[in-house]
Design a protein around this motif. Structure first.
Motif, PDB file in Angstrom:
ATOM      1  N   SER A 251     -49.955   4.166 -10.419  1.00 36.46           N
ATOM      2  CA  SER A 251     -48.618   4.596 -10.037  1.00 36.46           C
ATOM      3  C   SER A 251     -47.687   4.634 -11.231  1.00 36.46           C
ATOM      4  O   SER A 251     -46.575   5.145 -11.138  1.00 36.46           O
ATOM      5  N   LYS A 252     -48.126   4.099 -12.347  1.00 37.22           N
ATOM      6  CA  LYS A 252     -47.284   4.118 -13.538  1.00 37.22           C
ATOM      7  C   LYS A 252     -47.574   5.332 -14.404  1.00 37.22           C
ATOM      8  O   LYS A 252     -47.049   5.450 -15.504  1.00 37.22           O
ATOM      9  N   PRO A 279     -37.390   9.974 -22.936  1.00 36.10           N
ATOM     10  CA  PRO A 279     -36.201   9.201 -22.533  1.00 36.10           C
ATOM     11  C   PRO A 279     -35.070  10.075 -21.998  1.00 36.10           C
ATOM     12  O   PRO A 279     -34.265   9.618 -21.193  1.00 36.10           O
ATOM     13  N   ARG A 282     -34.886  10.322 -18.188  1.00 33.01           N
ATOM     14  CA  ARG A 282     -34.846   9.085 -17.417  1.00 33.01           C
ATOM     15  C   ARG A 282     -33.887   9.219 -16.229  1.00 33.01           C
ATOM     16  O   ARG A 282     -32.788   9.780 -16.357  1.00 33.01           O
ATOM     17  N   SER A 283     -34.315   8.714 -15.084  1.00 30.62           N
ATOM     18  CA  SER A 283     -33.436   8.759 -13.909  1.00 30.62           C
ATOM     19  C   SER A 283     -33.797   7.588 -13.017  1.00 30.62           C
ATOM     20  O   SER A 283     -34.718   6.826 -13.308  1.00 30.62           O
ATOM     21  N   PHE A 284     -33.103   7.498 -11.917  1.00 33.70           N
ATOM     22  CA  PHE A 284     -33.445   6.484 -10.933  1.00 33.70           C
ATOM     23  C   PHE A 284     -34.891   6.622 -10.487  1.00 33.70           C
ATOM     24  O   PHE A 284     -35.528   5.654 -10.065  1.00 33.70           O
ATOM     25  N   PHE A 285     -35.380   7.832 -10.530  1.00 32.70           N
ATOM     26  CA  PHE A 285     -36.656   8.131  -9.880  1.00 32.70           C
ATOM     27  C   PHE A 285     -37.785   8.330 -10.878  1.00 32.70           C
ATOM     28  O   PHE A 285     -38.844   8.833 -10.518  1.00 32.70           O
ATOM     29  N   SER A 286     -37.559   7.925 -12.097  1.00 34.59           N
ATOM     30  CA  SER A 286     -38.582   8.139 -13.119  1.00 34.59           C
ATOM     31  C   SER A 286     -39.915   7.531 -12.745  1.00 34.59           C
ATOM     32  O   SER A 286     -40.969   8.118 -12.967  1.00 34.59           O
ATOM     33  N   GLU A 287     -39.883   6.341 -12.180  1.00 33.14           N
ATOM     34  CA  GLU A 287     -41.134   5.686 -11.842  1.00 33.14           C
ATOM     35  C   GLU A 287     -41.857   6.445 -10.743  1.00 33.14           C
ATOM     36  O   GLU A 287     -43.087   6.542 -10.739  1.00 33.14           O
ATOM     37  N   ILE A 288     -41.096   6.978  -9.807  1.00 34.59           N
ATOM     38  CA  ILE A 288     -41.742   7.670  -8.692  1.00 34.59           C
ATOM     39  C   ILE A 288     -42.406   8.943  -9.182  1.00 34.59           C
ATOM     40  O   ILE A 288     -43.565   9.237  -8.832  1.00 34.59           O
ATOM     41  N   SER A 291     -45.722   8.671 -11.056  1.00 33.48           N
ATOM     42  CA  SER A 291     -46.895   8.161 -10.351  1.00 33.48           C
ATOM     43  C   SER A 291     -47.898   9.295 -10.168  1.00 33.48           C
ATOM     44  O   SER A 291     -47.552  10.386  -9.724  1.00 33.48           O
ATOM     45  N   LEU A 337     -33.973  15.421  -7.119  1.00 34.30           N
ATOM     46  CA  LEU A 337     -34.778  14.248  -6.806  1.00 34.30           C
ATOM     47  C   LEU A 337     -34.099  13.321  -5.818  1.00 34.30           C
ATOM     48  O   LEU A 337     -34.758  12.660  -5.001  1.00 34.30           O
TER      49      LEU A 337
ATOM     50  N   ASN B  49     -33.488   0.208 -10.375  1.00 38.38           N
ATOM     51  CA  ASN B  49     -32.701   1.101 -11.211  1.00 38.38           C
ATOM     52  C   ASN B  49     -31.275   1.229 -10.694  1.00 38.38           C
ATOM     53  O   ASN B  49     -30.309   1.190 -11.452  1.00 38.38           O
ATOM     54  N   GLY B 154     -33.938   5.388 -22.799  1.00 41.35           N
ATOM     55  CA  GLY B 154     -35.346   5.415 -22.435  1.00 41.35           C
ATOM     56  C   GLY B 154     -35.807   4.091 -21.904  1.00 41.35           C
ATOM     57  O   GLY B 154     -35.182   3.517 -21.021  1.00 41.35           O
TER      58      GLY B 154
END
Lengths: 451, 332
Positions: A251-252, A279, A282-288, A291, A337, B49, B154
């Protein structure tokens, strides 16, 4: 457009035509009919789908009609069976969904066909066999099954096989259960054709196809304290040629390649494929959105492809620090997003697939659009799976999404996209330019226009 | 003032994201097929976040107020005296992940510099910010939070936040000597009760790493809440840790174990400000639930940490207690 399988590569573009559509016409979709997986068998003659209701439907390609050389055989229903039923885990008070998460075919060894199908917890090996003859002429039984009075038997005869209407039977040959605490997301058959792996969120198990009461755990990323959990396994696949090699995605956004010869527990990867995050994105949803939802080796075994929410990446197994190719599937969604998070679309798990010659990759999108990327010409195309184009041999018209600014004629604006119409599952015939594209509850089959 | 409005918008968006995420986690408990670990993990990242941004916004507000009250430029934070602030907000007691050693160094500097800089990035939020409750151009917000400080950006998005967290958590009543606030608001996902507790000492969030803060010992004592405040009901979490592993029904929201544990036992980020200009004050307070949670989002070092830190025991307690929301997630 693109190089056809079997083509020399620099040849004509493929023109995709509508061939067939399977499934209900209603707009009101029954939840059980939602297609959850699509898979061609190794010859391409059979096409299997699984749905949320736990059923498997197998289509078979008709033998090519020699007189009609302008089209290939149609796919018609070959077998339908209930693979999984809903279950209830009483110990945990959890309902186990019957939805078929994955189907994988075994290579054909004899007259029968075998496939593995899995839901969240249990994997089953199904044998699909044909019966087109039946014995007739028993001595003690009438044709309708009633027993004859033995005293009325005056002569003996040998029963003979007589043709009958073809009957396709599916029977479960093995049930591989109770090996997964978490939800199974992948199964993959080894190139040795004796073993296969099953992966859930935190563990990967290795099975022998003949043995159901035992499996070996080969990857375990569960932390000692679940509070320390940072990533889960999202997909896993065996290498197509090396029976000791498999990959799993997380998921990363990382992919780990493991060699089973190195140790019994492959917690330490042989290779780690990861691209540093940009970078500026980058947003709140970067991790999602980083994945990975699917990972697929190329047929050659030299490359692998991953799908994350917005892109498809091709990795060379010899280069770990970045993909060799990246294709944007629907970059115009990057500014949406937040809405996609609200309506849960951001969690959609899109799959991806290679064509037979590894020159084109395909994946789905929203509004019943699907995308193909030609790796050689670097051209891409967006097509739509819709009943409006359902005249056979009608060439599909490419679609274009207008991200911003003035919308041209025939373009569709981002805000008009229907996010309920998503294509998550697609499959490409292993040898021909035939593709199967699943919308919510319909299966579309497209072919290239043959001359 | 336009800048103020923009700031409020981004705070509102962070708040709405937090409430949306909470709703998702809550509804996931009743979904067919059991709790989806993957999805909930991703939702927790969004929560983290959004919380980081929200907290950095609050800190900025604090700083502004500080500037107003102390125009002679008394230092907001006695930063040089403090050790590098550790982790991002969701588990303040944890040090940063192993690969961010330099981040820690930077973050201290970042906070010193970031105090002034924070004004900048926040106001540098993209002009296309709209008044929509949940905006789509989220990069703007996160960037605002993350880019504060020379080392930010980042992956260093969290670097500025820790220092901000600590400042935000401490009151600045008297000339730069912070003391911990005494008001906590929590939401119990099981009973849907939002409770505000007065005088509940929860120092681990802000004092564990910062010796210039007040004594942590009081945090252990868990004094009973002042009369007049609603008491919280928490099913015993210690035994639930095991139970949760095995899969409690409904994700562990079942009564059982010690019938009463004061909410002070849980790690809570302290809501210091008594002023809640927004109507969504309840929502803004929901952040406090996420004091504990996926600690791995932050670091793996906590378990190994040998250093005795002030308030370490408070931190361990915070670690040991499972937040209501993690029960929702860890349901196996």
């Amino acid at each position: 457009w693109g190089g056809a399988a079997g083509d020399s590569g620099g040849g004509n573009d493929i023109q995709w035509c509508f061939s067939q559509v399977k499934g209900a016409v209603d707009d009101d979709v029954a939840e059980a009919d939602i297609i959850s997986t699509v898979e061609f068998n190794h010859s391409g003659e059979l096409l299997a789908t699984g749905d949320k209701g736990g059923r498997v439907v197998i289509f078979q390609q008709e033998q090519e009609n020699k007189t009609q050389s302008h089209s290939r055989g149609e796919y018609n229903v070959y077998s339908t069976f209930q693979s999984h039923e809903p279950e209830f885990d009483y110990l945990k008070s959890l309902e186990i969904e019957e939805k078929i998460n994955k189907i994988r075919w075994l290579p054909q060894k004899n007259a029968a066909q075998f496939l593995l199908s899995t839901n969240d917890k249990t994997i089953k090996l199904w044998k699909i066999s044909e019966r087109d003859k039946r014995p007739e002429g028993y001595n003690l039984k009438e044709e309708d099954g009633r027993y004859r009075d033995p005293t009325t038997v005056t002569t003996l005869r040998v029963p003979v096989f007589r043709p009958m209407d073809l009957m396709v039977e599916a029977s479960p040959r093995r049930i591989f259960a109770n090996a997964h605490t978490y939800h199974i997301n992948s199964i993959s058959i080894n190139s040795d054709y004796e073993t296969y792996l099953s992966a859930d969120d935190l563990r990967i198990n290795l099975w022998h196809l003949e043995i159901t009461d035992r499996s070996f755990n080969i990857v375990d990323i569960k932390p000692a304290n679940m509070e320390e959990l940072t990533e889960v396994i999202t997909a896993a696949e065996f290498h197509p040629n090396s029976c000791n090699t498999f990959v799993y995605s997380s998921s990363k956004g990382t992919i780990r390649l493991c060699d089973m010869r190195a140790s019994a527990l492959c917690d330490r990867h042989s290779k780690l494929f990861e691209e540093p995050e940009d970078p500026s994105n980058r947003s709140f949803f970067s991790e999602i959105i980083s994945s990975i939802s699917d990972v697929k080796f190329s047929h050659s075994g030299r490359y692998m492809m991953t799908r994350d929410y917005l892109s498809v990446k091709i990795w060379d197994l010899n280069m770990e620090n970045r993909p060799v190719e990246t294709y944007q599937v629907h970059e115009y969604l990057r500014s949406k997003l937040c809405s996609l998070y609200e309506n849960d679309c951001i969690f959609d798990k899109f799959e991806c697939c290679w064509n037979g010659s590894d020159s084109i990759v395909m994946t789905g999108s929203y509004n019943n659009f699907f995308r193909m990327f030609d790796r050689n010409t670097k051209r891409d195309i967006t097509l739509e799976a819709s009943r409006e184009n359902n005249k056979p041999r009608t060439v599909l018209k490419p679609r274009k999404v207008c991200a911003s600014g003035k919308r041209k004629k025939d373009e569709i604006s981002v805000d008009s996209l229907d996010f309920n119409k998503k294509i998550l599952h697609t499959a490409w015939h292993p040898k021909e330019n035939i593709i199967a594209v699943a919308t919510t509850n319909n299966l579309y089959i497209f072919q290239d226009k043959m001359n | 003032m336009l800048r103020g409005r923009r700031r409020m918008e981004s705070t509102l968006d962070a708040q709405s994201l937090i409430s949306i995420s909470l709703r998702k986690i809550h509804s996931s408990r009743t979904q067919r097929g059991g709790i989806k670990l993957h999805k909930n993990l991703l939702v927790s990242y969004v929560l983290r976040n959004a919380r980081q941004l929200y907290l950095s916004e609050r800190y900025a507000e604090l700083y502004r107020r500080q500037q107003q009250h102390y125009p002679d430029g008394a230092p907001l934070l006695a930063m040089p005296a403090c050790p590098p602030p550790p982790a991002p907000p969701e588990l303040p007691v944890l040090p940063l992940p192993a690969d961010t050693q330099d981040r820690e160094v930077r973050s201290c500097a970042a906070v010193r510099g970031g105090a002034e800089l924070l004004e900048g990035p926040v106001c540098a939020a993209p002009p296309e910010l709209q008044r929509a409750p949940c905006r789509d151009s989220s990069p703007g917000f996160y960037r605002a939070a993350g880019s504060a400080g020379p080392g930010g950006g980042g992956g260093g998005g969290s670097s500025a936040a820790p220092g901000l967290l600590y400042a935000a958590g401490c009151d600045f009543g008297t000339g730069g000597v912070p003391h911990c606030s005494s008001r906590t608001t929590v939401l119990d996902l099981d009973t849907h009760v939002v409770t505000t507790v007065e005088n509940g000492y929860l120092h681990q969030d802000c004092c564990s790493q910062c010796p210039c803060c007040c004594q942590p010992v009081a945090g252990l004592a868990s004094p009973p809440p002042a009369p007049g405040t609603k008491r919280k009901y928490y099913p015993g979490q210690e035994e639930e840790e095991e139970g949760v592993e095995e899969g409690e029904p409904g994700g562990g929201g079942v009564a059982g174990g010690p019938p009463f544990a004061p909410c002070t036992k849980r790690a809570r980020f302290e809501e210091y400000s008594a002023e809640h200009p927004q109507d969504s004050s309840n929502i803004s307070n929901l952040i406090s639930i996420f004091g504990s949670g996926f600690t791995g989002l932050v670091s793996r070092q906590q378990a190994d940490s040998e250093q005795p830190l002030n308030g370490q025991l408070c931190g361990k307690q915070a670690l040991a207690s499972l937040g209501a929301w993690t029960r929702a997630i860890v349901a196996f």
